[in-house]
Motif scaffolding. Structure first.
Motif, PDB file in Angstrom:
ATOM      1  N   SER A 113      21.671  42.384  39.547  1.00  0.00           N
ATOM      2  CA  SER A 113      22.931  41.936  38.955  1.00  0.00           C
ATOM      3  C   SER A 113      24.022  42.969  39.186  1.00  0.00           C
ATOM      4  O   SER A 113      23.774  44.182  39.138  1.00  0.00           O
ATOM      5  CB  SER A 113      22.773  41.736  37.446  1.00  0.00           C
ATOM      6  OG  SER A 113      21.840  40.734  37.190  1.00  0.00           O
ATOM      7  N   ASN A 114      25.222  42.489  39.433  1.00  0.00           N
ATOM      8  CA  ASN A 114      26.406  43.330  39.582  1.00  0.00           C
ATOM      9  C   ASN A 114      26.264  44.423  40.642  1.00  0.00           C
ATOM     10  O   ASN A 114      26.839  45.496  40.510  1.00  0.00           O
ATOM     11  CB  ASN A 114      26.785  43.966  38.236  1.00  0.00           C
ATOM     12  CG  ASN A 114      27.064  42.926  37.185  1.00  0.00           C
ATOM     13  OD1 ASN A 114      27.738  41.934  37.445  1.00  0.00           O
ATOM     14  ND2 ASN A 114      26.507  43.118  36.004  1.00  0.00           N
ATOM     15  N   SER A 115      25.504  44.148  41.694  1.00  0.00           N
ATOM     16  CA  SER A 115      25.308  45.172  42.719  1.00  0.00           C
ATOM     17  C   SER A 115      26.148  44.933  43.973  1.00  0.00           C
ATOM     18  O   SER A 115      26.229  45.809  44.827  1.00  0.00           O
ATOM     19  CB  SER A 115      23.829  45.264  43.108  1.00  0.00           C
ATOM     20  OG  SER A 115      23.388  44.043  43.678  1.00  0.00           O
ATOM     21  N   PRO A 165      37.464  50.184  44.855  1.00  0.00           N
ATOM     22  CA  PRO A 165      36.148  50.795  44.633  1.00  0.00           C
ATOM     23  C   PRO A 165      35.919  52.026  45.494  1.00  0.00           C
ATOM     24  O   PRO A 165      36.443  52.127  46.603  1.00  0.00           O
ATOM     25  CB  PRO A 165      35.184  49.673  45.026  1.00  0.00           C
ATOM     26  CG  PRO A 165      35.931  48.902  46.049  1.00  0.00           C
ATOM     27  CD  PRO A 165      37.375  48.951  45.616  1.00  0.00           C
ATOM     28  N   HIS A 207      29.884  43.565  45.840  1.00  0.00           N
ATOM     29  CA  HIS A 207      31.305  43.276  45.673  1.00  0.00           C
ATOM     30  C   HIS A 207      31.709  42.034  46.460  1.00  0.00           C
ATOM     31  O   HIS A 207      32.572  41.280  46.047  1.00  0.00           O
ATOM     32  CB  HIS A 207      32.165  44.448  46.188  1.00  0.00           C
ATOM     33  CG  HIS A 207      32.021  45.674  45.370  1.00  0.00           C
ATOM     34  ND1 HIS A 207      31.195  46.714  45.720  1.00  0.00           N
ATOM     35  CD2 HIS A 207      32.602  46.028  44.207  1.00  0.00           C
ATOM     36  CE1 HIS A 207      31.275  47.660  44.815  1.00  0.00           C
ATOM     37  NE2 HIS A 207      32.122  47.278  43.884  1.00  0.00           N
ATOM     38  N   THR A 211      40.428  46.297  42.721  1.00  0.00           N
ATOM     39  CA  THR A 211      39.403  47.189  42.160  1.00  0.00           C
ATOM     40  C   THR A 211      39.429  48.607  42.720  1.00  0.00           C
ATOM     41  O   THR A 211      38.960  49.528  42.062  1.00  0.00           O
ATOM     42  CB  THR A 211      38.001  46.607  42.408  1.00  0.00           C
ATOM     43  OG1 THR A 211      37.782  46.481  43.818  1.00  0.00           O
ATOM     44  CG2 THR A 211      37.825  45.249  41.731  1.00  0.00           C
ATOM     45  N   ARG A 219      16.279  35.206  44.215  1.00  0.00           N
ATOM     46  CA  ARG A 219      17.118  36.375  43.956  1.00  0.00           C
ATOM     47  C   ARG A 219      16.843  37.464  44.989  1.00  0.00           C
ATOM     48  O   ARG A 219      15.706  37.820  45.268  1.00  0.00           O
ATOM     49  CB  ARG A 219      16.811  36.889  42.555  1.00  0.00           C
ATOM     50  CG  ARG A 219      17.750  37.953  42.125  1.00  0.00           C
ATOM     51  CD  ARG A 219      17.574  38.241  40.673  1.00  0.00           C
ATOM     52  NE  ARG A 219      18.550  39.229  40.295  1.00  0.00           N
ATOM     53  CZ  ARG A 219      18.835  39.509  39.059  1.00  0.00           C
ATOM     54  NH1 ARG A 219      18.221  38.881  38.090  1.00  0.00           N
ATOM     55  NH2 ARG A 219      19.716  40.417  38.789  1.00  0.00           N
TER      56      ARG A 219
END
Length: 132
Positions: free
Chosen positions: A114-116, A19, A118, A17, A110
């Motif tokens: 979401s998607n926060s 990042p 790696h 990735t 939780r």
């Protein structure tokens, strides 16, 4: 024993990735002397890869999680010396900043958007899970 597994996982993630910002969570981080060990090992591995691959070093966003009763103040008081040590002595030139946040609460619920994240690591909390 798990260090090579975590290093392989972070290597695969980073190389696939590249990042600009890398978000790492440590679930069940505790507040003892080993609290920041795995985080520092992951950051050093990414920095080593970044020096080989040549892109700009990512900034590191680290989320430390444990139950509400954890002594997060002890962790936060140790961060300046940790950051000085890792940035000055252990990482290569141009390493990205390392930013920390405490995320108290149970991982049965939780904790993050979401998607926060790696990479999520947990050393001593998996035995609390009731199911996979």
């Amino acid at each position: 024993m798990t260090k090579p597994i975590a290093e392989e996982a972070i290597t695969n993630l980073y190389c696939s990735t590249l990042p600009r910002s890398l978000a790492i969570a440590d679930l069940g981080c505790s507040s003892g002397p080993n609290t920041l060990f795995m985080v520092s090992e992951l950051i050093k591995e990414v920095d080593k890869l970044g020096q080989k691959l040549g892109p700009e070093s990512p900034e590191y966003q680290v989320f430390l999680n444990d139950l509400l009763g954890n002594d997060f103040n002890t962790i936060f008081k140790s961060l300046p010396s940790f950051q000085k040590e890792i940035m000055s002595y252990q990482l290569g030139p141009g390493a990205g900043p390392c930013l920390f946040s405490g995320t108290p609460g149970s991982f049965y619920g939780r904790l993050f958007p979401s998607n926060s994240l790696h990479f999520v690591h947990s050393s001593f909390s998996l035995h609390w899970l009731s199911q996979k």
